[in-house]
Structure formats: C-alpha cells, structure tokens
Write a protein that holds these residues in place. Sequence first.
Motif, PDB file in Angstrom:
ATOM      1  N   GLY A 276       0.799  -1.208   0.000  1.00  0.00           N
ATOM      2  CA  GLY A 276       0.000   0.000   0.000  1.00  0.00           C
ATOM      3  C   GLY A 276       0.833   1.261   0.000  1.00  0.00           C
ATOM      4  O   GLY A 276       1.864   1.347   0.659  1.00  0.00           O
ATOM      5  N   LYS A 277       0.362   2.228  -0.788  1.00  0.00           N
ATOM      6  CA  LYS A 277       1.070   3.507  -0.914  1.00  0.00           C
ATOM      7  C   LYS A 277       1.128   4.239   0.423  1.00  0.00           C
ATOM      8  O   LYS A 277       2.176   4.769   0.810  1.00  0.00           O
ATOM      9  CB  LYS A 277       0.373   4.370  -1.960  1.00  0.00           C
ATOM     10  N   ARG A 278       0.014   4.269   1.135  1.00  0.00           N
ATOM     11  CA  ARG A 278      -0.019   4.970   2.416  1.00  0.00           C
ATOM     12  C   ARG A 278       0.960   4.333   3.414  1.00  0.00           C
ATOM     13  O   ARG A 278       1.649   5.023   4.156  1.00  0.00           O
ATOM     14  CB  ARG A 278      -1.434   4.958   2.989  1.00  0.00           C
ATOM     15  N   ARG A 279       1.032   3.009   3.412  1.00  0.00           N
ATOM     16  CA  ARG A 279       1.952   2.314   4.315  1.00  0.00           C
ATOM     17  C   ARG A 279       3.400   2.686   3.991  1.00  0.00           C
ATOM     18  O   ARG A 279       4.203   2.918   4.885  1.00  0.00           O
ATOM     19  CB  ARG A 279       1.760   0.803   4.216  1.00  0.00           C
ATOM     20  N   ARG A 280       3.752   2.757   2.721  1.00  0.00           N
ATOM     21  CA  ARG A 280       5.123   3.116   2.338  1.00  0.00           C
ATOM     22  C   ARG A 280       5.439   4.551   2.754  1.00  0.00           C
ATOM     23  O   ARG A 280       6.549   4.850   3.172  1.00  0.00           O
ATOM     24  CB  ARG A 280       5.343   2.932   0.836  1.00  0.00           C
ATOM     25  N   GLU A 281       4.457   5.427   2.655  1.00  0.00           N
ATOM     26  CA  GLU A 281       4.660   6.813   3.102  1.00  0.00           C
ATOM     27  C   GLU A 281       4.887   6.858   4.612  1.00  0.00           C
ATOM     28  O   GLU A 281       5.738   7.607   5.098  1.00  0.00           O
ATOM     29  CB  GLU A 281       3.465   7.686   2.710  1.00  0.00           C
ATOM     30  N   GLN A 282       4.140   6.062   5.357  1.00  0.00           N
ATOM     31  CA  GLN A 282       4.325   5.990   6.811  1.00  0.00           C
ATOM     32  C   GLN A 282       5.708   5.432   7.143  1.00  0.00           C
ATOM     33  O   GLN A 282       6.385   5.920   8.052  1.00  0.00           O
ATOM     34  CB  GLN A 282       3.237   5.123   7.455  1.00  0.00           C
ATOM     35  N   GLU A 283       6.118   4.404   6.414  1.00  0.00           N
ATOM     36  CA  GLU A 283       7.442   3.825   6.627  1.00  0.00           C
ATOM     37  C   GLU A 283       8.527   4.852   6.333  1.00  0.00           C
ATOM     38  O   GLU A 283       9.518   4.939   7.074  1.00  0.00           O
ATOM     39  CB  GLU A 283       7.637   2.595   5.728  1.00  0.00           C
ATOM     40  N   LYS A 284       8.333   5.604   5.269  1.00  0.00           N
ATOM     41  CA  LYS A 284       9.311   6.637   4.909  1.00  0.00           C
ATOM     42  C   LYS A 284       9.485   7.627   6.056  1.00  0.00           C
ATOM     43  O   LYS A 284      10.613   7.955   6.441  1.00  0.00           O
ATOM     44  CB  LYS A 284       8.855   7.343   3.626  1.00  0.00           C
TER      45      LYS A 284
ATOM     46  N   LYS B  63      19.574   3.200   2.667  1.00  0.00           N
ATOM     47  CA  LYS B  63      19.281   2.387   1.486  1.00  0.00           C
ATOM     48  C   LYS B  63      17.770   2.186   1.359  1.00  0.00           C
ATOM     49  O   LYS B  63      17.200   2.316   0.279  1.00  0.00           O
ATOM     50  CB  LYS B  63      19.992   1.041   1.576  1.00  0.00           C
ATOM     51  N   ASP B  64      17.121   1.893   2.483  1.00  0.00           N
ATOM     52  CA  ASP B  64      15.682   1.683   2.441  1.00  0.00           C
ATOM     53  C   ASP B  64      14.947   2.987   2.148  1.00  0.00           C
ATOM     54  O   ASP B  64      13.943   2.988   1.437  1.00  0.00           O
ATOM     55  CB  ASP B  64      15.183   1.067   3.749  1.00  0.00           C
ATOM     56  N   LEU B  65      15.437   4.088   2.673  1.00  0.00           N
ATOM     57  CA  LEU B  65      14.819   5.376   2.399  1.00  0.00           C
ATOM     58  C   LEU B  65      14.881   5.696   0.906  1.00  0.00           C
ATOM     59  O   LEU B  65      13.911   6.200   0.333  1.00  0.00           O
ATOM     60  CB  LEU B  65      15.482   6.485   3.222  1.00  0.00           C
ATOM     61  N   ALA B  66      15.998   5.378   0.271  1.00  0.00           N
ATOM     62  CA  ALA B  66      16.109   5.587  -1.179  1.00  0.00           C
ATOM     63  C   ALA B  66      15.058   4.748  -1.908  1.00  0.00           C
ATOM     64  O   ALA B  66      14.403   5.226  -2.844  1.00  0.00           O
ATOM     65  CB  ALA B  66      17.515   5.235  -1.663  1.00  0.00           C
ATOM     66  N   TYR B  67      14.884   3.503  -1.479  1.00  0.00           N
ATOM     67  CA  TYR B  67      13.856   2.641  -2.069  1.00  0.00           C
ATOM     68  C   TYR B  67      12.464   3.242  -1.863  1.00  0.00           C
ATOM     69  O   TYR B  67      11.664   3.314  -2.803  1.00  0.00           O
ATOM     70  CB  TYR B  67      13.927   1.234  -1.446  1.00  0.00           C
ATOM     71  N   LEU B  68      12.169   3.689  -0.645  1.00  0.00           N
ATOM     72  CA  LEU B  68      10.848   4.242  -0.341  1.00  0.00           C
ATOM     73  C   LEU B  68      10.580   5.519  -1.139  1.00  0.00           C
ATOM     74  O   LEU B  68       9.454   5.749  -1.585  1.00  0.00           O
ATOM     75  CB  LEU B  68      10.714   4.494   1.164  1.00  0.00           C
ATOM     76  N   ARG B  69      11.604   6.322  -1.329  1.00  0.00           N
ATOM     77  CA  ARG B  69      11.439   7.537  -2.146  1.00  0.00           C
ATOM     78  C   ARG B  69      11.157   7.177  -3.597  1.00  0.00           C
ATOM     79  O   ARG B  69      10.332   7.809  -4.257  1.00  0.00           O
ATOM     80  CB  ARG B  69      12.679   8.420  -2.029  1.00  0.00           C
ATOM     81  N   GLN B  70      11.862   6.171  -4.096  1.00  0.00           N
ATOM     82  CA  GLN B  70      11.655   5.724  -5.474  1.00  0.00           C
ATOM     83  C   GLN B  70      10.235   5.200  -5.651  1.00  0.00           C
ATOM     84  O   GLN B  70       9.556   5.543  -6.620  1.00  0.00           O
ATOM     85  CB  GLN B  70      12.667   4.637  -5.834  1.00  0.00           C
ATOM     86  N   VAL B  71       9.771   4.391  -4.707  1.00  0.00           N
ATOM     87  CA  VAL B  71       8.418   3.851  -4.766  1.00  0.00           C
ATOM     88  C   VAL B  71       7.408   4.987  -4.739  1.00  0.00           C
ATOM     89  O   VAL B  71       6.432   4.996  -5.490  1.00  0.00           O
ATOM     90  CB  VAL B  71       8.165   2.863  -3.598  1.00  0.00           C
ATOM     91  N   SER B  72       7.661   5.975  -3.896  1.00  0.00           N
ATOM     92  CA  SER B  72       6.761   7.119  -3.775  1.00  0.00           C
ATOM     93  C   SER B  72       6.687   7.892  -5.092  1.00  0.00           C
ATOM     94  O   SER B  72       5.602   8.284  -5.535  1.00  0.00           O
ATOM     95  CB  SER B  72       7.238   8.028  -2.646  1.00  0.00           C
ATOM     96  N   GLN B  73       7.825   8.097  -5.728  1.00  0.00           N
ATOM     97  CA  GLN B  73       7.856   8.811  -7.010  1.00  0.00           C
ATOM     98  C   GLN B  73       7.143   8.019  -8.097  1.00  0.00           C
ATOM     99  O   GLN B  73       6.375   8.572  -8.872  1.00  0.00           O
ATOM    100  CB  GLN B  73       9.303   9.073  -7.436  1.00  0.00           C
ATOM    101  N   GLU B  74       7.409   6.704  -8.163  1.00  0.00           N
ATOM    102  CA  GLU B  74       6.787   5.871  -9.185  1.00  0.00           C
ATOM    103  C   GLU B  74       5.283   5.854  -9.032  1.00  0.00           C
ATOM    104  O   GLU B  74       4.548   5.982 -10.006  1.00  0.00           O
ATOM    105  CB  GLU B  74       7.333   4.440  -9.121  1.00  0.00           C
ATOM    106  N   ARG B  75       4.819   5.735  -7.822  1.00  0.00           N
ATOM    107  CA  ARG B  75       3.376   5.683  -7.593  1.00  0.00           C
ATOM    108  C   ARG B  75       2.751   7.045  -7.825  1.00  0.00           C
ATOM    109  O   ARG B  75       1.613   7.139  -8.241  1.00  0.00           O
ATOM    110  CB  ARG B  75       3.085   5.155  -6.197  1.00  0.00           C
ATOM    111  N   GLY B  76       3.501   8.109  -7.557  1.00  0.00           N
ATOM    112  CA  GLY B  76       2.996   9.457  -7.814  1.00  0.00           C
ATOM    113  C   GLY B  76       2.810   9.697  -9.298  1.00  0.00           C
ATOM    114  O   GLY B  76       1.878  10.377  -9.720  1.00  0.00           O
ATOM    115  N   GLN B  77       3.722   9.116 -10.113  1.00  0.00           N
ATOM    116  CA  GLN B  77       3.621   9.293 -11.560  1.00  0.00           C
ATOM    117  C   GLN B  77       2.489   8.440 -12.136  1.00  0.00           C
ATOM    118  O   GLN B  77       1.926   8.774 -13.160  1.00  0.00           O
ATOM    119  CB  GLN B  77       4.940   8.887 -12.220  1.00  0.00           C
TER     120      GLN B  77
END
Length: 140
Positions: free
Chosen positions: A79-87, A121-135
């Motif tokens: 879930g997108k919201r969960r990844r944002e919370q993790e970030k 490293k995980d923060l970079a992954y979470l940012r990438q996921v956030s950008q991809e889902r935003g697009q």
Amino acid sequence: MEVETRRARHAAYLRLAAVHAGPLGPALLGHPELAPLYPKAYAACKGASGLPCAGVGGEPRVCVVRRLEHLAYSALRGGKRRREQEKAMVEGLLVCMGHLVREFPPEFTPVLEATRQVLEKDLAYLRQVSQERGQNTPKT
C-alpha cells in the motif's frame, strides 16, 4: 519481484532489531566486544531534537528496537499509504541514529553506522516507490 523486496526489507529490519535488542546483538555485526558496554549505552537517551521523544528521551533498547520491528512487519504489507508511513519512520530513525552517535560511547559507531546505511538504502527505495506511484496516479 515485489514479494522478494518485501521479504528482504523484512529480514533486514529484523536483523537490525536483533542488533540493538541486547548485549549480544552487536556480535551480529562482528562486534562482540561491545556486550559489556551495552547496558550503559542503551540505558537512556535524552531524545533527539525534532522527534516526539525530544526532551523526555527513552530507552534506545526499547524504542529503537520497537521501531525497527514495526518496520519489519510493515514491510511485508503493501500500500502507498503504508510506504509513506514507513518513509516518515525511517527518516525519524535516521535523526535518532545521528543523535545516538553523539550520545553513545564511540565504540558503538560501527553499529550505528551499519544501521544508518541500511536505513538510508531503504529510504532511497521508499522515495523511489513514492515517485513511481505518484507518476502512476491518474489525473482527474
């Protein structure tokens, strides 16, 4: 691929939680000599500026471990919201690690540095996921 990423993140966070959970934890990173210093280092923290614990502090052996465990189990879910919370949680833990570098005995620097590297490293992954889902979000 997503399942493997989730499992890898889960395992990495469980390992970090174990590293910080007790006197033998640093041995997982090759630092068994830190066991006698663990009780004093992890006993109390004044709290990092910018975090809810600022000024009141806590016990890193509890709060850091609990946050890492929370991230481990959260990583298995989607879930997108969960990844944002993790970030947000990872960003907070990075602030915490910076604070602990100043609070802990210098001998713990390798443990805190290894933790910081995994978090970054995980923060970079979470940012990438956030950008991809935003697009991929449909525009209305």
